[in-house]
Each structure stands twice: as C-alpha cells, then as structure tokens.
Design an enzyme around this catalytic site. Structure first.
Site, PDB file in Angstrom:
ATOM      1  N   ASN A 210       0.838  -1.201   0.000  1.00  4.67           N
ATOM      2  CA  ASN A 210       0.000   0.000   0.000  1.00  4.67           C
ATOM      3  C   ASN A 210       0.871   1.249   0.000  1.00  4.67           C
ATOM      4  O   ASN A 210       2.098   1.155   0.017  1.00  4.67           O
ATOM      5  CB  ASN A 210      -0.957  -0.026   1.192  1.00  4.67           C
ATOM      6  CG  ASN A 210      -0.197  -0.086   2.501  1.00  4.67           C
ATOM      7  OD1 ASN A 210       0.539   0.830   2.848  1.00  4.67           O
ATOM      8  ND2 ASN A 210      -0.334  -1.195   3.218  1.00  4.67           N
ATOM      9  N   LYS A 289       7.868 -17.311 -10.950  1.00  2.00           N
ATOM     10  CA  LYS A 289       7.183 -16.122 -11.469  1.00  2.00           C
ATOM     11  C   LYS A 289       5.948 -16.536 -12.272  1.00  2.00           C
ATOM     12  O   LYS A 289       6.030 -17.423 -13.133  1.00  2.00           O
ATOM     13  CB  LYS A 289       8.165 -15.348 -12.355  1.00  2.00           C
ATOM     14  CG  LYS A 289       7.646 -14.028 -12.798  1.00  2.00           C
ATOM     15  CD  LYS A 289       8.659 -13.326 -13.692  1.00  2.00           C
ATOM     16  CE  LYS A 289       7.981 -12.186 -14.408  1.00  2.00           C
ATOM     17  NZ  LYS A 289       8.722 -11.776 -15.576  1.00  2.00           N
ATOM     18  N   ASP A 306      -4.064  -9.656  12.284  1.00  2.00           N
ATOM     19  CA  ASP A 306      -4.186  -8.279  12.758  1.00  2.00           C
ATOM     20  C   ASP A 306      -3.228  -8.146  13.940  1.00  2.00           C
ATOM     21  O   ASP A 306      -3.451  -8.719  15.007  1.00  2.00           O
ATOM     22  CB  ASP A 306      -5.632  -7.995  13.176  1.00  2.00           C
ATOM     23  CG  ASP A 306      -5.825  -6.525  13.497  1.00  2.00           C
ATOM     24  OD1 ASP A 306      -4.967  -5.952  14.204  1.00  2.00           O
ATOM     25  OD2 ASP A 306      -6.817  -5.941  13.032  1.00  2.00           O
ATOM     26  N   PHE A 323      -3.925   3.401  15.221  1.00  2.00           N
ATOM     27  CA  PHE A 323      -4.181   4.471  14.252  1.00  2.00           C
ATOM     28  C   PHE A 323      -5.348   4.028  13.388  1.00  2.00           C
ATOM     29  O   PHE A 323      -5.522   2.828  13.157  1.00  2.00           O
ATOM     30  CB  PHE A 323      -2.958   4.703  13.360  1.00  2.00           C
ATOM     31  CG  PHE A 323      -1.985   5.692  13.930  1.00  2.00           C
ATOM     32  CD1 PHE A 323      -1.943   6.989  13.468  1.00  2.00           C
ATOM     33  CD2 PHE A 323      -1.111   5.323  14.940  1.00  2.00           C
ATOM     34  CE1 PHE A 323      -1.064   7.908  13.993  1.00  2.00           C
ATOM     35  CE2 PHE A 323      -0.212   6.235  15.470  1.00  2.00           C
ATOM     36  CZ  PHE A 323      -0.189   7.540  14.994  1.00  2.00           C
ATOM     37  N   LYS A 337     -13.225   0.948  16.134  1.00  8.84           N
ATOM     38  CA  LYS A 337     -11.949   0.220  16.270  1.00  8.84           C
ATOM     39  C   LYS A 337     -11.425   0.289  17.700  1.00  8.84           C
ATOM     40  O   LYS A 337     -10.830  -0.666  18.196  1.00  8.84           O
ATOM     41  CB  LYS A 337     -10.905   0.782  15.290  1.00  8.84           C
ATOM     42  CG  LYS A 337     -11.136   0.312  13.875  1.00  8.84           C
ATOM     43  CD  LYS A 337     -10.220   0.964  12.874  1.00  8.84           C
ATOM     44  CE  LYS A 337     -10.741   0.671  11.464  1.00  8.84           C
ATOM     45  NZ  LYS A 337     -10.044   1.407  10.441  1.00  8.84           N
TER      46      LYS A 337
HETATM   47  N1  CTP Z   1      -3.554  -3.076  12.269  1.00 16.15           N
HETATM   48  C1  CTP Z   1      -2.715  -4.130  12.556  1.00 16.15           C
HETATM   49  N2  CTP Z   1      -2.737  -5.257  11.800  1.00 16.15           N
HETATM   50  C2  CTP Z   1      -3.589  -5.357  10.746  1.00 16.15           C
HETATM   51  C3  CTP Z   1      -4.466  -4.279  10.426  1.00 16.15           C
HETATM   52  C4  CTP Z   1      -4.412  -3.154  11.216  1.00 16.15           C
HETATM   53  O1  CTP Z   1      -1.920  -4.031  13.511  1.00 16.15           O
HETATM   54  N3  CTP Z   1      -3.593  -6.473  10.000  1.00 16.15           N
HETATM   55  C5  CTP Z   1      -3.530  -1.886  13.133  1.00 16.15           C
HETATM   56  C6  CTP Z   1      -3.014  -0.647  12.414  1.00 16.15           C
HETATM   57  O2  CTP Z   1      -1.617  -0.495  12.616  1.00 16.15           O
HETATM   58  C7  CTP Z   1      -3.815   0.453  13.088  1.00 16.15           C
HETATM   59  C8  CTP Z   1      -5.118  -0.204  13.439  1.00 16.15           C
HETATM   60  O3  CTP Z   1      -4.865  -1.599  13.463  1.00 16.15           O
HETATM   61  O4  CTP Z   1      -3.230   0.858  14.312  1.00 16.15           O
HETATM   62  C9  CTP Z   1      -6.251   0.081  12.523  1.00 16.15           C
HETATM   63  O5  CTP Z   1      -5.863  -0.182  11.201  1.00 16.15           O
HETATM   64  P1  CTP Z   1      -6.862   0.005   9.961  1.00 16.15           P
HETATM   65  O6  CTP Z   1      -6.238  -0.612   8.767  1.00 16.15           O
HETATM   66  O7  CTP Z   1      -7.313   1.416   9.877  1.00 16.15           O
HETATM   67  O8  CTP Z   1      -8.087  -0.815  10.426  1.00 16.15           O
HETATM   68  P2  CTP Z   1      -8.521  -2.265  10.173  1.00 16.15           P
HETATM   69  O9  CTP Z   1      -8.656  -2.902  11.497  1.00 16.15           O
HETATM   70  O10 CTP Z   1      -7.630  -2.961   9.200  1.00 16.15           O
HETATM   71  O11 CTP Z   1      -9.941  -2.060   9.558  1.00 16.15           O
HETATM   72  P3  CTP Z   1     -10.409  -1.675   8.079  1.00 16.15           P
HETATM   73  O12 CTP Z   1      -9.236  -1.941   7.150  1.00 16.15           O
HETATM   74  O13 CTP Z   1     -11.549  -2.562   7.863  1.00 16.15           O
HETATM   75  O14 CTP Z   1     -10.770  -0.214   8.115  1.00 16.15           O
END
Ligand code: CTP
Length: 413
Positions: A210, A289, A306, A323, A337
């Site tokens: 990303n 590949k 997560d 965040f 969250k």
């Molecule tokens: N985060 C994490 N591991 C993941 C996804 C998220 O540790 N696989 C943590 C991020 O570092 C951030 C928080 O969770 O502190 C929220 O991340 P975000 O991507 O905004 O939320 P998601 O839980 O992934 O929800 P969504 O993508 O559905 O908005």
C-alpha cells in the site's frame, strides 16, 4: 529537558569511519560544545591527531602514559571534566573492551573512571555487527546505560551492504545535544512502534502493498525517544532513515511483523501501531514467477494477522495505541476500532484530500474511552510530539486508575 553537555570527550577508535569524525568535532563545536579528542592507537592509522587538533583547537590525547599531557590534566581529572563521553566510530573491539571493563589505554580508562553518560556510534562490517559476540556486548552495554546511536544500514566501506555504517555526524551531534537523556515523560519506559506498509508476496517478484510511507510511525518513534523512552521500531519496507537512538527491526510481511512485535511487547509498557498492515495475503505464494497465460487472472486471498488485535487479546497487553486511516465517517469508524480492538487510545486521520499517506503534514483526532482531542494540521514530527505527550498523560492516568482499583479491591476483601 536535562542540561545539555558542554564538555565532551570524543573518543575515536580505529575504523575507516574515523574519517568522518573531524566533521563530528565541528558539529559538536557548532552546537556550543568544548571537545577534547582522545584517539586510540588504531584510529591514528586512519586520521592524524593533527587533523583533530586543527578542528578542535586542543591538543589530542592519545596515550595513557604521556607525562606532559598527564601533568597538564591527569586522566582522572579528564574523566571528571567531561559532561559526556561520545565514542564515534566505536569499533567491535572497543565495544568488547568496554563491555568487559578493560582499562588498557586512555579511552577505556576514561570510560571506567567517568560518571558522565557514555554514548557510542558503532561502525563496522555488517557481519561483525551481527556476530553473537558483538550483540552480547551491545546488550550488556545497553543494560548498563550506554547509549547507542545507530549503526545505520547502507553501503559499507568494504563494498557490502548491511547494518554497520556509522550514523551521519550531523545526526550524532543532534542526538548528543537534543535528546532528553531519559528525563522526558516516557522516562524508563519501553515503547514498541510499528510503521510503514507490509508486503505480501504473490510470487518471487511481485507483492501486494500500500501507499504508506512510514513517515508518521517514524515520527512517533522519534518523539517517543525524545520523550525518554527506549524505542523499538518494527518497520515494513520504507525509504527513510532510522531516527537517532531508536532500535529498528525490519520486517516484510504481516506475519513477520506479528512475530517480532509479540517478542518485543513482552517487556514493553506501550505499543503504538502506526503500520499500514495488509489485511489480506495470498492463500498460496507461487514458487516461480507467474506467467501471463490467460486474459483474466484471479488471486485468492486470505486474512493476514491483525497485529494490534492479536496483542490486545494477549494475556497482559501493554498500553495500546492504534491508528485509524479513514476516507469517510472518521469518528464513527475510529470509535468502532477503539472498542473492537480494546485499545486505550486511537489516533484517527482522514486519508485522501491531500492528507495522510506519503505527505509531510497530517492532522489527527485522538479518541479514548470518555474523551477526545483534536491535533491540528502540522508537520508529522510536530504532531507526533503532541501525540506522545498525550499518550504519556493517558498512560500515567491508566496506571493511577489501576492502582486505585487494586487498592479498592484489596480494601473490599
Ligand atoms: N492493524 C494491525 N494489523 C492489521 C491491520 C491493522 O496491527 N492487520 C492496526 C493498524 O496499525 C492500526 C489499526 O490496526 O493501528 C487500525 O488499522 P486500519 O487498517 O485502519 O483498520 P482495520 O482494522 O484494518 O480495519 P479496516 O481496514 O476494515 O478499516
């Protein structure tokens, strides 16, 4: 902020990075330091004492047994004179001798005899840095309060690439003068920060990732370090230098990030998850590949771990800060969250609209159970410093609350 060092003993030991040390002398003097250079025998093979004398304006000390120099200022007096001892570059051999209390030359003797803080900027071949003997010495020295600046990653004098380069003199001088030396609001605490994107492999040459630049996470790590914490930064692939004084561990995938974070949070007080971790990974990573054999192609994905939620579910999680990067309904999504991941705080920002990913500026709204605070748009570092102040405040309150709850429970028994 603790008082800044004025009288600095700069130790120079025998590595090729010694050619950068005269520049460091300049930088320290520019910031108001008085610098007494002490060179090891090896260092004199790379740079002459005359060079250091010219830039520092003082005769260089090289020998424990120099009668004239000892008569002017004995080594014990010199150890007392120093507000700080900075050794740059610090070789693997010097670290070994310091770790084991050797006093067989002027610099090691000064280090044993001083009560001033000792800071080292290691520089060596990456294999020498990674060697278990060096790492054991580094651990021992850190435990005893020796401050490490670097080493950095990059191309080395030997032509190889890896961890072992001496940190740039500008950044060493900055650290010597600006870090609060453990006196800030996070003094004595260990903070783990995740930053940057993750990469989930598709095949040996492709991955899913990303747009995260890692800037916000790196700024938070720097701010936490400035506030006196010991900071471990677990970083996905990014193109920014490690903040001075921060220990950085590089990872690639969400699984790797989780494994490192689980290890690091065991003795951590605060975990700040600023990484943009991939939510999905490939069900299977192709060993070769993938060739373009058809017009349409479907990747089968499965959930990546997560990191934050996993730590939150662990037995005794540290203080948790997340965040939330949102394109819409920022407050509602952030609060959801905060609750679902059982966080102590969440910092939410709107991404898109020229804000967020890969920008130098940002704005945040920080939520916790029962309150919130807006942090107006400014540089990511300024914002990170405000965020860290807020985290320190809420962390302290959480400790007092916990103590009060425990005391009440004891009284009720
Ligand atoms: N985060 C994490 N591991 C993941 C996804 C998220 O540790 N696989 C943590 C991020 O570092 C951030 C928080 O969770 O502190 C929220 O991340 P975000 O991507 O905004 O939320 P998601 O839980 O992934 O929800 P969504 O993508 O559905 O908005």
């Amino acid at each position: 902020m603790s008082s800044q060092p004025r009288k600095i003993v700069l130790g120079v030991t025998g590595g090729i990075a010694a050619y950068k040390s005269p520049d460091l002398v300049r930088r320290l003097i520019d910031r108001g330091g008085e610098v007494q250079v002490v060179m090891s025998r090896g260092a004199q093979q790379f740079v002459t004492p005359l060079t250091f004398q010219a830039v520092s304006g003082r005769p260089v000390r090289t020998d424990l047994w120099d009668e004239a120099a000892e008569a002017a200022m004995g080594h014990i007096e010199l150890a007392r004179w120093a507000d700080a001892i900075v050794v740059a570059p610090a070789t693997a051999e010097f670290l070994a001798r310091l770790a084991h209390g050797f006093a067989d030359d002027l610099l090691t003797t000064l280090c044993l005899a001083t009560t001033a803080p000792i800071t080292v900027a290691p520089a060596m071949n990456h294999q020498m840095w990674a060697n278990p003997a060096t790492q054991a010495n580094v651990r021992l020295l850190r435990e005893r309060g020796v401050r490490f600046i670097g080493p950095d990653t990059g191309e080395q004098a030997c032509g190889e690439v890896g961890v072992g380069r001496m940190v740039d003199p500008v950044r060493i001088a900055e650290e010597v003068f600006t870090v609060r030396g453990g006196d800030g609001p996070l003094k004595g605490l260990k903070v783990v920060v995740t930053a940057g994107p993750t990469r989930e492999r598709i095949d040996p040459v492709r991955f899913i990732s990303n747009r995260s630049s890692g800037k916000m996470g790196y700024a938070v790590a720097q701010a936490a370090r400035e506030a006196g914490a010991r900071v471990v930064l677990v970083s996905g692939p990014v193109q920014i230098p490690t903040p001075v004084g921060v220990e950085r561990i590089d990872v690639e995938s969400a699984d790797q990030m989780l494994a490192v974070v689980q290890e690091q949070v065991r003795d951590a007080d605060i975990f700040i998850a600023a990484a943009a971790v991939s939510d999905y990974k490939c069900r299977e990573v192709a060993r070769e590949k993938i060739k373009k054999t058809c017009d349409a192609f479907t990747l089968s994905l499965t959930r990546a771990p997560d990191v934050l939620a996993t730590i939150s579910r662990s037995e005794s999680p540290p203080f948790l800060v997340g965040f939330a990067a949102e394109t819409e309904n920022v407050e509602q999504n952030a609060l959801a969250k905060l609750t679902s991941k059982k966080l102590d705080m969440i910092a939410a920002n709107k991404v898109g609209d020229n804000l967020g990913f890969d920008k130098d500026d940002n704005a945040l709204t920080v939520y916790w159970n029962g309150g919130h605070k807006e942090l107006a748009r400014t540089s990511k570092l300024a914002l990170a410093r405000q965020l860290v102040e807020l985290i320190a405040e809420r962390y302290r309150l959480s400790k007092t609350d916990r103590k009060a709850t425990t005391a009440a429970a004891v009284r009720a028994q």
